[in-house]
Design an enzyme around this catalytic site. Structure first.
Site, PDB file in Angstrom:
ATOM      1  N   TYR A 128       0.834  -1.207   0.000  1.00  0.00           N
ATOM      2  CA  TYR A 128       0.000   0.000   0.000  1.00  0.00           C
ATOM      3  C   TYR A 128       0.868   1.256   0.000  1.00  0.00           C
ATOM      4  O   TYR A 128       0.506   2.272  -0.580  1.00  0.00           O
ATOM      5  CB  TYR A 128      -0.933   0.014   1.228  1.00  0.00           C
ATOM      6  N   PHE A 166      -7.523  21.947 -24.226  1.00  0.00           N
ATOM      7  CA  PHE A 166      -7.867  20.529 -24.299  1.00  0.00           C
ATOM      8  C   PHE A 166      -9.092  20.314 -23.413  1.00  0.00           C
ATOM      9  O   PHE A 166      -9.248  20.971 -22.382  1.00  0.00           O
ATOM     10  CB  PHE A 166      -6.715  19.598 -23.891  1.00  0.00           C
ATOM     11  N   THR A 167      -9.937  19.367 -23.796  1.00  0.00           N
ATOM     12  CA  THR A 167     -11.250  19.197 -23.159  1.00  0.00           C
ATOM     13  C   THR A 167     -11.174  19.077 -21.627  1.00  0.00           C
ATOM     14  O   THR A 167     -11.754  19.893 -20.906  1.00  0.00           O
ATOM     15  CB  THR A 167     -11.951  17.954 -23.739  1.00  0.00           C
ATOM     16  N   ASP A 190       1.533  20.870 -20.316  1.00  0.00           N
ATOM     17  CA  ASP A 190       0.809  19.620 -20.491  1.00  0.00           C
ATOM     18  C   ASP A 190       1.757  18.779 -21.343  1.00  0.00           C
ATOM     19  O   ASP A 190       1.879  18.985 -22.547  1.00  0.00           O
ATOM     20  CB  ASP A 190      -0.526  19.850 -21.193  1.00  0.00           C
ATOM     21  N   LYS A 243      -0.099   8.094 -23.033  1.00  0.00           N
ATOM     22  CA  LYS A 243       0.347   8.411 -24.398  1.00  0.00           C
ATOM     23  C   LYS A 243       1.846   8.110 -24.514  1.00  0.00           C
ATOM     24  O   LYS A 243       2.231   6.955 -24.660  1.00  0.00           O
ATOM     25  CB  LYS A 243       0.044   9.873 -24.730  1.00  0.00           C
ATOM     26  N   ARG A 279     -13.476  15.864 -33.378  1.00  0.00           N
ATOM     27  CA  ARG A 279     -12.784  16.918 -32.632  1.00  0.00           C
ATOM     28  C   ARG A 279     -13.205  18.247 -33.242  1.00  0.00           C
ATOM     29  O   ARG A 279     -12.466  18.912 -33.955  1.00  0.00           O
ATOM     30  CB  ARG A 279     -11.258  16.755 -32.691  1.00  0.00           C
ATOM     31  N   PHE A 338     -19.095  15.121 -25.586  1.00  0.00           N
ATOM     32  CA  PHE A 338     -18.713  14.273 -26.713  1.00  0.00           C
ATOM     33  C   PHE A 338     -18.609  12.799 -26.334  1.00  0.00           C
ATOM     34  O   PHE A 338     -18.809  11.926 -27.175  1.00  0.00           O
ATOM     35  CB  PHE A 338     -17.384  14.749 -27.322  1.00  0.00           C
TER      36      PHE A 338
END
Ligand code: F0G
Length: 469
Positions: free
Chosen positions: A74, A126-127, A217, A260, A384, A451
């Site tokens: 943990y 970005f969303t 980001d 990513k 998009r 979306f």
């Protein structure tokens, strides 16, 4: 780049996952059942899945062997220390807060840095990033160069910040109202476009003068580093690893979706150099994610990410990765299909405005195009455009982005060049049949990030056609 020379995948395939072609009739039915929203399709009904490059990478044998040494304690897992070391080594930040994925890091960063009434400038939105900024009471301000909103403008660094726009904002609202600049490298919504090193340096200089932190980001930072190596004077002889180090020297911290660049299926982090900020992040991570030594990830996932971080900076890998995307882009350009130029790092973006000139933006041309591509060839892509842009938080009106795109996103190390050929054939066939595609209207619309779950139906019925598979 990759255009003149033959190249091949820099790996052998050891494990395969069968994929199944459905019939045309099944696909037309599946698309209707999914409310013309590719997010609502079942994976088993998809032939080639180019919805996203997020969490869809193939891991290496080295990463899979790391899975077997997961230390699932943990607290204080060995794998956490491996991950922390890898992030310090490659990204260069002092403090790291692990999170389950990128938006977990965005939630923490926005909560600790933003006060209601603040402004957060960014190089296009970005969303999820903008959602967390607005949820904490900030107004997002787009400071990307104008060319980024024009799909046809050929610019090697279309993700760059327009410094004048940033100066104007500072003059208008005052530096104390700007908790940080949010700099995406690369810019997803602009078409996976990179930011130049020069621009990063200049943004940092301007922000330092005004004591404004710069938070990246960093979701696709390796892809950005590769473009710098290929396109910016003075970097051709540097490795992506060296370029990354310099990029992050102009940042005070970053949020990261490990799903990513880091070549894993889940994971993320928030990194920074300020101890004070780290303290605050630590206080919140235990509320939203878990202990500061796992942040929502299993030990095995942290090990896979630690190893993925070293694999992502292998120059042969990143060259192949970008070249594959360019390969598909080039095929579409040669066929006269309207796409965002230049081709970006993680995806080819179709310009739905030019592809479907007969459908007005309020009838969701990109949404319709993504549905049509699935029906034609079982290829799943993503809208998009106006649907992703959502509504203005004050007026409730639809944002009307200049870019109305379909993203054809390439997962890392998953599909071969033959798959790219099939995808190109499919998109060409849809282009030939484009007049048969009609506009859509909402049947269901969620109040935020609509979306993902929206459902649509055609305004007038579509005339079906014979697909490519
Ligand atoms: N920032 C960027 C630039 C992204 O592309 C994403 C995710 C995130 C942040 C959030 O990260 O998904 O790990 O929470 N993009 C995915 C996509 C969803 O398909 O482009 P996350």
């Amino acid at each position: 780049m990759g255009k003149d020379r033959i190249f091949a995948e820099p790996f052998r395939i050891k494990v395969v996952e069968p994929i199944k072609m459905s019939t045309q009739q099944e696909r037309w039915g599946n698309m209707k059942d999914a409310g013309y929203n590719t997010f609502l399709l079942k994976s088993k009904d998809v032939y080639i899945d180019l919805l996203t490059d997020s969490g869809t990478s193939a891991m290496s044998d080295n990463q899979w062997s790391g899975i077997m040494i997961g230390d699932e304690a943990y607290a204080g897992s060995e794998n956490w220390f491996a991950l922390e070391d890898a992030v310090r080594d490659i990204y260069g930040f002092k403090y790291i807060t692990p999170t389950h994925q990128g938006r977990g890091a965005e939630n923490i960063l926005s909560t600790i840095m933003i006060n209601p009434g603040d402004y957060v400038p960014g190089n296009m939105y970005f969303t999820t990033t903008r959602f967390h900024q607005e949820k904490n009471g900030a107004t997002f301000v787009d400071i990307i160069i104008d060319q980024a909103h024009n799909s046809e403008a050929e610019d090697p660094f279309k993700g760059n910040v327009d410094l004048q726009k940033l100066r104007d904002l500072i003059d208008r609202v005052g530096a104390e109202k700007i908790p940080y600049v949010s700099l995406a490298v690369t810019v997803n919504m602009a078409g996976g476009q990179p930011v130049s090193m020069k621009n990063m340096r200049e943004v940092k200089e301007l922000c330092t003068q005004h004591k404004i932190p710069v938070m990246y980001d960093a979701t696709r930072c390796v892809e950005n580093a590769y473009f710098i190596q290929q396109r910016e004077a003075g970097y051709a002889a540097k490795s992506v690893r060296e370029i990354l180090k310099e990029m992050f020297s102009y940042a005070d911290g970053c949020t990261m979706s490990g799903k990513k660049d880091c070549l894993v299926n889940i994971g993320g982090f928030l990194a920074m150099n300020s101890e004070e900020l780290y303290q605050k992040a630590t206080e919140l991570v235990v509320v939203y994610e878990g202990m500061p030594s796992y942040g929502g990830m299993a030990g095995r996932d942290m090990e896979a990410m630690a190893r993925g971080i070293y694999e992502m900076v292998d120059d042969a890998y990143i060259k192949y990765r970008i070249s594959q995307v360019q390969y598909l882009g080039q095929k579409l350009i040669e066929a006269g299909i309207p796409i965002v130029r230049p081709v970006g790092g993680h995806a080819v973006f179709l310009d739905a405005r030019r592809f479907l000139e007969h459908i007005p933006q309020e009838q969701f041309p990109a949404q319709a195009l993504a549905a049509a591509i699935y029906a034609d060839g079982g290829v799943r892509t993503m809208e998009r455009g106006i649907v992703s842009a959502g509504r203005d938080k004050n007026t409730g009106e639809n944002h009307q982005p200049k870019l109305e795109l379909v993203r054809v996103t390439i997962p890392r190390r998953v599909y071969t060049l033959s798959h790219m050929d099939v995808v190109a054939e499919c998109i060409k066939n849809v282009y030939t049949n484009r007049q048969k595609i009609k506009g859509l209207k909402f049947v269901y619309e969620a109040p935020q990030l609509r979306f993902f779950t929206a459902r649509f139906k055609p305004i007038v019925p579509w005339e079906e056609w014979e697909g490519t598979v």
